[in-house]
Design a protein around this motif. Structure first.
Motif, PDB file in Angstrom:
ATOM      1  N   UNK A  89       0.383  -1.480  -0.252  1.00  0.00           N
ATOM      2  CA  UNK A  89      -0.107   0.630   0.279  1.00  0.00           C
ATOM      3  C   UNK A  89       1.233   1.583  -0.528  1.00  0.00           C
ATOM      4  N   UNK A  90      -0.002   2.120  -0.060  1.00  0.00           N
ATOM      5  CA  UNK A  90       0.720   3.873  -0.370  1.00  0.00           C
ATOM      6  C   UNK A  90      -0.329   4.751   0.478  1.00  0.00           C
TER       7      UNK A  90
ATOM      8  N   UNK B  62      -5.968   9.957   0.846  1.00  0.00           N
ATOM      9  CA  UNK B  62      -5.949   9.159  -0.072  1.00  0.00           C
ATOM     10  C   UNK B  62      -4.988   8.024   0.649  1.00  0.00           C
ATOM     11  N   UNK B  63      -5.509   6.782   0.533  1.00  0.00           N
ATOM     12  CA  UNK B  63      -4.328   5.194   0.070  1.00  0.00           C
ATOM     13  C   UNK B  63      -5.336   4.523  -1.001  1.00  0.00           C
TER      14      UNK B  63
ATOM     15  N   UNK C 195      -9.293   4.849  -1.826  1.00  0.00           N
ATOM     16  CA  UNK C 195      -9.881   5.180  -0.818  1.00  0.00           C
ATOM     17  C   UNK C 195      -9.665   6.905  -1.101  1.00  0.00           C
ATOM     18  N   UNK C 196     -10.024   8.248  -0.205  1.00  0.00           N
ATOM     19  CA  UNK C 196      -9.373   9.039  -1.323  1.00  0.00           C
ATOM     20  C   UNK C 196     -10.875   9.647  -0.098  1.00  0.00           C
TER      21      UNK C 196
ATOM     22  N   UNK D 110       1.201  -0.239   7.368  1.00  0.00           N
ATOM     23  CA  UNK D 110       2.504  -0.585   7.968  1.00  0.00           C
ATOM     24  C   UNK D 110       3.321  -0.062   5.928  1.00  0.00           C
ATOM     25  N   UNK D 111       2.568  -1.209   5.778  1.00  0.00           N
ATOM     26  CA  UNK D 111       3.705  -1.660   4.182  1.00  0.00           C
ATOM     27  C   UNK D 111       3.794   0.515   3.568  1.00  0.00           C
ATOM     28  N   UNK D 112       2.565   0.993   3.774  1.00  0.00           N
ATOM     29  CA  UNK D 112       2.727   2.314   3.453  1.00  0.00           C
ATOM     30  C   UNK D 112       4.435   3.002   3.957  1.00  0.00           C
ATOM     31  N   UNK D 113       4.415   2.181   4.829  1.00  0.00           N
ATOM     32  CA  UNK D 113       4.916   3.369   5.710  1.00  0.00           C
ATOM     33  C   UNK D 113       6.876   2.502   5.773  1.00  0.00           C
ATOM     34  N   UNK D 114       6.721   1.623   5.370  1.00  0.00           N
ATOM     35  CA  UNK D 114       7.867   1.203   4.987  1.00  0.00           C
ATOM     36  C   UNK D 114       8.044   0.609   3.837  1.00  0.00           C
TER      37      UNK D 114
END
Length: 355
Positions: A204-205, A239-240, A256-257, A345-349
């Motif tokens: 994710x981002x 936004x994700x 999703x935004x 967590x994926x967006x963070x890492x």
């Protein structure tokens, strides 16, 4: 039933007023006996508006009332698990607004409390009760789609930040932005259509690009929540995007935004099957396949769509009274919070997260 079930509502804000109050008031087997809000004046105003006899500031007051059968949780997300666990331990049935909890650990606490108490715990999944959703589910179970192997889902708003600076945009209270606020609706719906496969990995981002912009309220949904009178806090994403893989090989794209520069607001689930696919977008359903040597487009007539909130609450009563089995189980809610947390967590890492 000779005795009506007494309900105590925790949280007198917008979601109670908009989605819970009328179904609770109009169900012949329910009686709203009390309402609670940290802002006692708000609780008292809601009590006067809806003819509720008692108003409190502390939810523990209603847990001590032996004649209360059901606790309906309409608070900011952070408090869902604390109140649900306490209510179940007090011997009450619990209906909770989405999302289930702000972390997998809190969702598991709710699950264990429900199992130990033997009481019913259900979390709002109103989209499962919309006419198109019920039709799609039955059509899939009858084999109309074949194998559902890939899809997309989302809810993208052009402008629609709820309660800017208030609890919606404060991560400590909400758990996140549109991913946890809106994602729980349509990721759940897509996975339910797919037969509830187990998620095995996500990527994710997330982006926060509208926190400091002027608040242009272009969506009805921006009316939710209470804006901060000063600048408040905005430490969640607006936004994700992401990608989910499941144990059966299926996959799901998500987006999703609350705010993004797109042509129009849209909510949708689009799934591809080996026999046919469908797109459920902004309440309209199209089914796409092939028949007698030609490709076909079908648009079923499905009747009025009221959003499913009341139908979900009525289903909860059917389960509490033993007349129906739940179509939503708490392990599905734990899976949902695991997915959302892993995407953050994926967006963070910047890496894939295994579940």
């Amino acid at each position: 039933m000779s005795k009506r079930l007494k309900v105590a509502v925790i949280g007198a804000g917008g979601i109670f007023q908009w989605a819970h109050s009328e179904p609770l008031k109009t169900h012949p087997e329910l009686e709203i006996a009390a309402i609670v809000d940290l802002d006692l004046a708000k609780a008292e105003a809601a009590a006067k508006q809806h003819g509720i006899p008692l108003a409190f500031r502390d939810y523990r007051d209603v847990l001590e009332m032996e004649d209360i059968d059901i606790i309906d949780i309409c608070t900011p997300n952070l408090f869902h698990s604390e109140i649900a666990v306490a209510a179940l331990e007090a011997g009450k049935h619990v209906f909770c607004e989405k999302p289930d909890a702000v972390s997998p650990e809190e969702a598991v606490k709710m699950q264990r409390a429900a199992e130990k108490s033997g009481k019913v715990l259900m979390v709002m999944r109103n989209n499962r009760f919309r006419p198109a959703s019920r039709f799609i589910k039955q059509w899939i179970e009858e084999g109309g789609m074949g194998e559902a192997y890939a899809g997309r889902c989302g809810w993208t708003r052009r402008r629609g930040i709820p309660g800017k600076g208030g609890w919606f945009t404060t991560k400590e209270l909400s758990g996140g932005g549109p991913l946890i606020d809106l994602g729980v609706h349509f990721i759940d719906l897509a996975i339910w259509f797919m037969g509830n496969p187990k998620p095995v990995s996500v990527t994710g981002a997330t982006y926060t690009k509208f926190a400091d912009s002027d608040d242009i309220a272009g969506s009805e949904h921006s009316k939710f929540g209470e804006k901060s009178e000063d600048e408040g806090i905005f430490d969640v994403e607006d936004l994700a995007i992401g990608f989910i893989r499941f144990d059966n090989g299926a996959s799901l794209q998500i987006e999703f935004s609350w705010a993004s520069n797109i042509d129009e607001e849209a909510n949708f689930v689009e799934l591809r099957g080996t026999k046919a696919g469908f797109n459920f977008r902004n309440g309209k359903l199209g089914i796409y396949g092939e028949s007698s040597g030609v490709v076909t487009d079908l648009f079923p007539h499905l009747g009025e769509d009221t959003g499913g909130h009341g139908e979900n609450l009525y289903h909860f009563v059917e389960v509490v009274t033993g007349r129906a089995k739940p179509i939503f189980t708490i392990d599905q809610g734990v899976d949902m919070i695991n997915i959302l947390t892993a995407i953050y967590e994926s967006a963070r890492t910047g890496s894939e997260v295994k579940l």
